[in-house]
Design a protein around this motif. Structure first.
Motif, PDB file in Angstrom:
ATOM      1  N   UNK A  35       0.834  -1.198   0.000  1.00  0.00           N
ATOM      2  CA  UNK A  35       0.000   0.000   0.000  1.00  0.00           C
ATOM      3  C   UNK A  35       0.870   1.250   0.000  1.00  0.00           C
ATOM      4  N   UNK A  36       0.265   2.363  -0.418  1.00  0.00           N
ATOM      5  CA  UNK A  36       0.987   3.618  -0.567  1.00  0.00           C
ATOM      6  C   UNK A  36       0.218   4.757   0.096  1.00  0.00           C
ATOM      7  N   UNK A  37       0.941   5.755   0.560  1.00  0.00           N
ATOM      8  CA  UNK A  37       0.311   6.960   1.103  1.00  0.00           C
ATOM      9  C   UNK A  37      -0.138   7.844  -0.060  1.00  0.00           C
ATOM     10  N   UNK A  38      -1.057   8.792   0.176  1.00  0.00           N
ATOM     11  CA  UNK A  38      -1.453   9.717  -0.897  1.00  0.00           C
ATOM     12  C   UNK A  38      -0.269  10.462  -1.501  1.00  0.00           C
ATOM     13  N   UNK A  39       0.726  10.813  -0.668  1.00  0.00           N
ATOM     14  CA  UNK A  39       1.910  11.496  -1.188  1.00  0.00           C
ATOM     15  C   UNK A  39       2.675  10.599  -2.160  1.00  0.00           C
ATOM     16  N   UNK A  40       2.805   9.319  -1.830  1.00  0.00           N
ATOM     17  CA  UNK A  40       3.497   8.375  -2.709  1.00  0.00           C
ATOM     18  C   UNK A  40       2.708   8.140  -3.993  1.00  0.00           C
ATOM     19  N   UNK A  43      -9.465   3.384  -1.875  1.00  0.00           N
ATOM     20  CA  UNK A  43      -8.551   3.619  -0.746  1.00  0.00           C
ATOM     21  C   UNK A  43      -9.202   3.102   0.523  1.00  0.00           C
ATOM     22  N   UNK A  44      -8.406   2.980   1.579  1.00  0.00           N
ATOM     23  CA  UNK A  44      -8.938   2.575   2.872  1.00  0.00           C
ATOM     24  C   UNK A  44      -8.208   3.330   3.969  1.00  0.00           C
ATOM     25  N   UNK A  45      -8.765   3.316   5.170  1.00  0.00           N
ATOM     26  CA  UNK A  45      -8.192   4.050   6.298  1.00  0.00           C
ATOM     27  C   UNK A  45      -7.620   3.096   7.342  1.00  0.00           C
ATOM     28  N   UNK A  46      -6.474   3.485   7.877  1.00  0.00           N
ATOM     29  CA  UNK A  46      -5.927   2.851   9.070  1.00  0.00           C
ATOM     30  C   UNK A  46      -5.868   3.948  10.124  1.00  0.00           C
ATOM     31  N   UNK A  47      -6.871   3.963  10.981  1.00  0.00           N
ATOM     32  CA  UNK A  47      -7.010   5.090  11.899  1.00  0.00           C
ATOM     33  C   UNK A  47      -7.349   6.327  11.100  1.00  0.00           C
ATOM     34  N   UNK A  74      -8.919  14.099  -4.041  1.00  0.00           N
ATOM     35  CA  UNK A  74     -10.145  14.360  -4.785  1.00  0.00           C
ATOM     36  C   UNK A  74     -10.580  13.110  -5.546  1.00  0.00           C
ATOM     37  N   UNK A  75      -9.631  12.366  -6.129  1.00  0.00           N
ATOM     38  CA  UNK A  75      -9.963  11.119  -6.821  1.00  0.00           C
ATOM     39  C   UNK A  75     -10.556  10.109  -5.853  1.00  0.00           C
ATOM     40  N   UNK A  76      -9.995  10.040  -4.647  1.00  0.00           N
ATOM     41  CA  UNK A  76     -10.519   9.127  -3.625  1.00  0.00           C
ATOM     42  C   UNK A  76     -11.928   9.544  -3.220  1.00  0.00           C
ATOM     43  N   UNK A  77     -12.116  10.853  -3.036  1.00  0.00           N
ATOM     44  CA  UNK A  77     -13.418  11.386  -2.636  1.00  0.00           C
ATOM     45  C   UNK A  77     -14.485  11.074  -3.683  1.00  0.00           C
ATOM     46  N   UNK A  78     -14.108  11.178  -4.971  1.00  0.00           N
ATOM     47  CA  UNK A  78     -15.067  10.919  -6.050  1.00  0.00           C
ATOM     48  C   UNK A  78     -15.253   9.436  -6.318  1.00  0.00           C
ATOM     49  N   UNK A  79     -14.487   8.577  -5.646  1.00  0.00           N
ATOM     50  CA  UNK A  79     -14.621   7.146  -5.840  1.00  0.00           C
ATOM     51  C   UNK A  79     -13.903   6.625  -7.066  1.00  0.00           C
ATOM     52  N   UNK A  83      -4.592   4.900   2.920  1.00  0.00           N
ATOM     53  CA  UNK A  83      -3.686   4.042   2.162  1.00  0.00           C
ATOM     54  C   UNK A  83      -4.365   3.602   0.856  1.00  0.00           C
ATOM     55  N   UNK A  84      -3.549   3.426  -0.173  1.00  0.00           N
ATOM     56  CA  UNK A  84      -4.025   2.977  -1.474  1.00  0.00           C
ATOM     57  C   UNK A  84      -3.204   1.760  -1.891  1.00  0.00           C
ATOM     58  N   UNK A  85      -3.875   0.681  -2.243  1.00  0.00           N
ATOM     59  CA  UNK A  85      -3.180  -0.528  -2.673  1.00  0.00           C
ATOM     60  C   UNK A  85      -2.560  -0.317  -4.057  1.00  0.00           C
TER      61      UNK A  85
END
Length: 315
Positions: free
Chosen positions: A6-11, A34-38, A25-30, A42-44
């Motif tokens: 998995x990668x951070x949004x910055x990566x 992505x998924x959350x850890x706390x 914004x891409x994550x927000x629009x689906x 993270x993005x696979x």
């Protein structure tokens, strides 16, 4: 890139060559899974690959990682049922794209959020149709045209003004470090955050440092880079840096920032001269001169539209 980690949004932003805010914004629009850890996102790797594959069809953020495919698709002869790539990071471009989409619903208007020099190189390589530039040349005290001539050798271009913007320092409210001039960046207690190489703000900074005889290694944080004005302002607002360089419009979005004006810059559109008479580009100029578009940009604030839509040079 591995598809099983998995990668951070910055990566992700670095992999896709877009800003991290575009990733969010891409994550927000689906459009990007992505998924959350706390509280962390993270993005696979597999989902990044999936997004890139979908982007090879119709996508607002095409990849420039496959130049031959995109070049073949555009080939400098865009027709009314093909794609048109617009490069640049200012919100005014998003508004302009929306107006173009209304006039040409059958055209895929693709946005690339890259800096001025990268945009001109994309235009030169046939990977873009409309690019923006705000590149100051200290030898001539002129914006953009000298760079267009250097970076588009043998190609005729048309430079059209979009807006004028004020470039300056973002500092904490009250300017506690007393940062006023370029020389103040070398104060030992001042932490700077920089823009990436190729951006107009980075060119302005480096030119001013050269003229002032300032050694970049004397600036704490010179190598700390962010991809957008918004990211720079956010970092200063959070106290992670004392000063950054960006446009006044972005500073207006933060209640705990002050803006120190330094340089009025010309923000232009650059197209190939051969495209000027084509329907898309004639429509673009008409939009820039239309009262509705101009009023919408004026309503945002922070822009000088006095020469919007004016052809400033044909090189």
């Amino acid at each position: 890139m591995s598809t099983d980690i998995s990668y951070t949004p910055e990566e992700v932003a670095k992999i896709l060559r877009i800003s991290k805010f575009t990733v969010y914004e891409l994550i927000k629009r689906g459009e990007l899974a992505a998924y959350h850890i706390g509280r962390k996102v993270r993005v696979e790797g597999a989902d990044i690959e999936s997004y890139k594959q979908k982007s090879k069809g119709v996508s607002p953020l095409p990849s420039l990682l496959d130049p031959p495919a995109l070049s073949e698709r555009l080939n400098h002869t865009t027709t009314l049922d093909e794609s048109l790539v617009i490069c640049g990071q200012d919100i005014v471009l998003d508004i302009l794209t929306r107006y173009l989409e209304k006039q040409f619903p059958q055209v895929h208007f693709l946005r690339r959020y890259i800096g001025s020099i990268d945009g001109l190189m994309a235009l030169y390589r046939g990977l873009a149709n409309v690019v923006t530039a705000h590149l100051w040349d200290s030898d001539t005290n002129e914006y953009n045209t000298p760079y267009v001539r250097r970076l588009m050798p043998g190609h005729q271009t048309c430079v059209i003004n979009l807006v004028y913007r004020m470039e300056g320092f973002y500092v904490a409210k009250g300017n506690p470090k007393g940062i006023i001039t370029w020389g103040d960046l070398t104060k030992p207690e001042v932490r700077f955050v920089n823009r990436e190489r190729g951006s107009g703000a980075r060119v302005l900074l480096d030119e001013q440092l050269r003229l002032s005889g300032i050694i970049r290694n004397d600036i704490l944080g010179y190598g700390d880079e962010e991809m957008t004005h918004l990211a720079i302002a956010s970092k200063v607002a959070r106290g992670e840096a004392d000063v950054g360089l960006g446009i006044e419009k972005v500073a207006m979005q933060f209640i705990n920032l002050d803006f120190i004006p330094l340089h009025k810059e010309r923000y232009d559109l650059v197209i190939r001269l051969e495209d000027l008479e084509r329907p898309h580009f004639q429509a673009l100029i008409s939009i820039l001169k239309s009262p509705s578009f101009r009023n919408e940009v004026m309503g945002i604030g922070g822009y000088d539209i006095s020469r919007m839509g004016e052809i400033l040079a044909k090189t």
